[in-house]
Write a protein that holds these residues in place. Sequence first.
Motif, PDB file in Angstrom:
ATOM      1  N   UNK A 210     -14.717  26.774  -8.435  1.00  0.00           N
ATOM      2  CA  UNK A 210     -14.764  27.619  -9.609  1.00  0.00           C
ATOM      3  C   UNK A 210     -14.471  26.752 -10.829  1.00  0.00           C
ATOM      4  N   UNK A 211     -14.892  27.207 -11.973  1.00  0.00           N
ATOM      5  CA  UNK A 211     -14.649  26.429 -13.182  1.00  0.00           C
ATOM      6  C   UNK A 211     -13.158  26.392 -13.489  1.00  0.00           C
ATOM      7  N   UNK A 212     -12.629  25.187 -13.676  1.00  0.00           N
ATOM      8  CA  UNK A 212     -11.208  25.042 -13.984  1.00  0.00           C
ATOM      9  C   UNK A 212     -10.963  25.345 -15.458  1.00  0.00           C
ATOM     10  N   UNK A 213      -9.803  25.894 -15.745  1.00  0.00           N
ATOM     11  CA  UNK A 213      -9.418  26.108 -17.141  1.00  0.00           C
ATOM     12  C   UNK A 213      -9.112  24.756 -17.776  1.00  0.00           C
ATOM     13  N   UNK A 214      -9.084  24.714 -19.082  1.00  0.00           N
ATOM     14  CA  UNK A 214      -8.744  23.471 -19.776  1.00  0.00           C
ATOM     15  C   UNK A 214      -7.318  23.040 -19.428  1.00  0.00           C
ATOM     16  N   UNK A 215      -6.431  24.031 -19.262  1.00  0.00           N
ATOM     17  CA  UNK A 215      -5.047  23.713 -18.880  1.00  0.00           C
ATOM     18  C   UNK A 215      -5.016  23.077 -17.494  1.00  0.00           C
ATOM     19  N   UNK A 216      -5.840  23.618 -16.583  1.00  0.00           N
ATOM     20  CA  UNK A 216      -5.891  23.069 -15.233  1.00  0.00           C
ATOM     21  C   UNK A 216      -6.408  21.637 -15.216  1.00  0.00           C
ATOM     22  N   UNK A 217      -7.453  21.379 -16.005  1.00  0.00           N
ATOM     23  CA  UNK A 217      -8.001  20.020 -16.099  1.00  0.00           C
ATOM     24  C   UNK A 217      -6.950  19.060 -16.657  1.00  0.00           C
ATOM     25  N   UNK A 218      -6.242  19.523 -17.675  1.00  0.00           N
ATOM     26  CA  UNK A 218      -5.196  18.695 -18.270  1.00  0.00           C
ATOM     27  C   UNK A 218      -4.098  18.384 -17.258  1.00  0.00           C
ATOM     28  N   UNK A 219      -3.684  19.397 -16.494  1.00  0.00           N
ATOM     29  CA  UNK A 219      -2.569  19.224 -15.564  1.00  0.00           C
ATOM     30  C   UNK A 219      -2.867  18.195 -14.479  1.00  0.00           C
ATOM     31  N   UNK A 220      -4.057  18.272 -13.886  1.00  0.00           N
ATOM     32  CA  UNK A 220      -4.378  17.347 -12.794  1.00  0.00           C
ATOM     33  C   UNK A 220      -4.536  15.934 -13.340  1.00  0.00           C
TER      34      UNK A 220
ATOM     35  N   UNK B 198       0.844  -1.200   0.000  1.00  0.00           N
ATOM     36  CA  UNK B 198       0.000   0.000   0.000  1.00  0.00           C
ATOM     37  C   UNK B 198       0.881   1.254   0.000  1.00  0.00           C
ATOM     38  N   UNK B 199       0.256   2.414   0.139  1.00  0.00           N
ATOM     39  CA  UNK B 199       0.980   3.684   0.080  1.00  0.00           C
ATOM     40  C   UNK B 199       1.950   3.827   1.249  1.00  0.00           C
ATOM     41  N   UNK B 200       3.121   4.365   0.953  1.00  0.00           N
ATOM     42  CA  UNK B 200       4.089   4.600   2.028  1.00  0.00           C
ATOM     43  C   UNK B 200       4.362   6.087   2.244  1.00  0.00           C
ATOM     44  N   UNK B 201       3.687   6.958   1.480  1.00  0.00           N
ATOM     45  CA  UNK B 201       3.806   8.396   1.693  1.00  0.00           C
ATOM     46  C   UNK B 201       2.661   9.084   0.957  1.00  0.00           C
ATOM     47  N   UNK B 202       2.494  10.371   1.211  1.00  0.00           N
ATOM     48  CA  UNK B 202       1.452  11.165   0.550  1.00  0.00           C
ATOM     49  C   UNK B 202       2.080  12.458   0.047  1.00  0.00           C
ATOM     50  N   UNK B 203       1.525  12.982  -1.050  1.00  0.00           N
ATOM     51  CA  UNK B 203       2.012  14.240  -1.611  1.00  0.00           C
ATOM     52  C   UNK B 203       0.823  15.159  -1.836  1.00  0.00           C
ATOM     53  N   UNK B 204       0.887  16.374  -1.295  1.00  0.00           N
ATOM     54  CA  UNK B 204      -0.153  17.376  -1.540  1.00  0.00           C
ATOM     55  C   UNK B 204       0.105  17.994  -2.909  1.00  0.00           C
ATOM     56  N   UNK B 205      -0.862  17.873  -3.813  1.00  0.00           N
ATOM     57  CA  UNK B 205      -0.650  18.347  -5.185  1.00  0.00           C
ATOM     58  C   UNK B 205      -1.771  19.278  -5.641  1.00  0.00           C
ATOM     59  N   UNK B 206      -1.430  20.130  -6.612  1.00  0.00           N
ATOM     60  CA  UNK B 206      -2.422  20.967  -7.281  1.00  0.00           C
ATOM     61  C   UNK B 206      -2.493  20.615  -8.762  1.00  0.00           C
ATOM     62  N   UNK B 207      -1.459  19.964  -9.254  1.00  0.00           N
ATOM     63  CA  UNK B 207      -1.382  19.630 -10.671  1.00  0.00           C
ATOM     64  C   UNK B 207      -0.401  20.497 -11.427  1.00  0.00           C
ATOM     65  N   UNK B 208       0.155  21.510 -10.783  1.00  0.00           N
ATOM     66  CA  UNK B 208       1.073  22.425 -11.448  1.00  0.00           C
ATOM     67  C   UNK B 208       2.476  21.869 -11.579  1.00  0.00           C
ATOM     68  N   UNK B 209       3.392  22.734 -12.010  1.00  0.00           N
ATOM     69  CA  UNK B 209       4.772  22.294 -12.279  1.00  0.00           C
ATOM     70  C   UNK B 209       5.474  21.806 -11.017  1.00  0.00           C
ATOM     71  N   UNK B 210       5.229  22.458  -9.881  1.00  0.00           N
ATOM     72  CA  UNK B 210       5.858  22.016  -8.636  1.00  0.00           C
ATOM     73  C   UNK B 210       5.375  20.617  -8.262  1.00  0.00           C
ATOM     74  N   UNK B 211       4.064  20.397  -8.392  1.00  0.00           N
ATOM     75  CA  UNK B 211       3.495  19.094  -8.051  1.00  0.00           C
ATOM     76  C   UNK B 211       4.088  17.996  -8.931  1.00  0.00           C
ATOM     77  N   UNK B 212       4.209  18.270 -10.230  1.00  0.00           N
ATOM     78  CA  UNK B 212       4.780  17.287 -11.135  1.00  0.00           C
ATOM     79  C   UNK B 212       6.206  16.926 -10.717  1.00  0.00           C
ATOM     80  N   UNK B 213       6.983  17.937 -10.358  1.00  0.00           N
ATOM     81  CA  UNK B 213       8.375  17.668 -10.001  1.00  0.00           C
ATOM     82  C   UNK B 213       8.470  16.898  -8.680  1.00  0.00           C
TER      83      UNK B 213
END
Length: 232
Positions: free
Chosen positions: A95-105, A58-73
Amino acid sequence: KYCTKCVMPDTRPGITFDERGICSACQSYERRGSIDWDKRFAELEEICNKYRGMNGDSYDCAIAVSGGKDSHYQVHVIKELMKMNPILLSVEDNFEMTEAGKHNIKNISEEFGCNIISLKPDIKTQKILMKYTFEKYGKPTWFIDRLIYTFPMAMALRLNTPLLVYGENVSYEYGGEQREETYSALDQINNGVASDIPMEELLDDTISIKDLSLCVYPGLDATEAIGLDPIY
């Protein structure tokens, strides 16, 4: 007053300037040049070695993400370089997410093969609190900001993943009360972004403590029970 290097204004909360007129954010950036990054990488490896495989398959850690460049790295480093098995935790606003935001997550899950647990906050409570915290404190996003700090902590406790990875230390990077550098994010709730408003003040006939249960920061007893170890 503006920073002589980046023109950051002194209206930003927590910002300070040195004798050259350079802001704390620029000073923080300057310090990166003197950091031994190989040593830092070894320190991160040592932390991960402590938790890797702790829950079997099972999971051995957790990461708080938003989907942006920092989260990816962060996910790249933790999963691909450190060979951990992370669960990703996210808070969506209403709020409505942008298409870029939907793609990122979507992309962060698709590229790295990670499950994401997303919290979509109670819209009724969000609307009431946005209006109240905006009118009284000028902080319309306090409710969402607060959940970004507290929801991953709550889930890490429930999933028994003591290692919880956040992004940057806001106060260290830009200036604020917690400007001292530390790897531990255990006290981050007091950095000024989502603190300052007593929970009791938000309770009335329309909002109860049950509505705000995920906004409550875990106490010392809860964090010590599993040795919660959130890091920047």
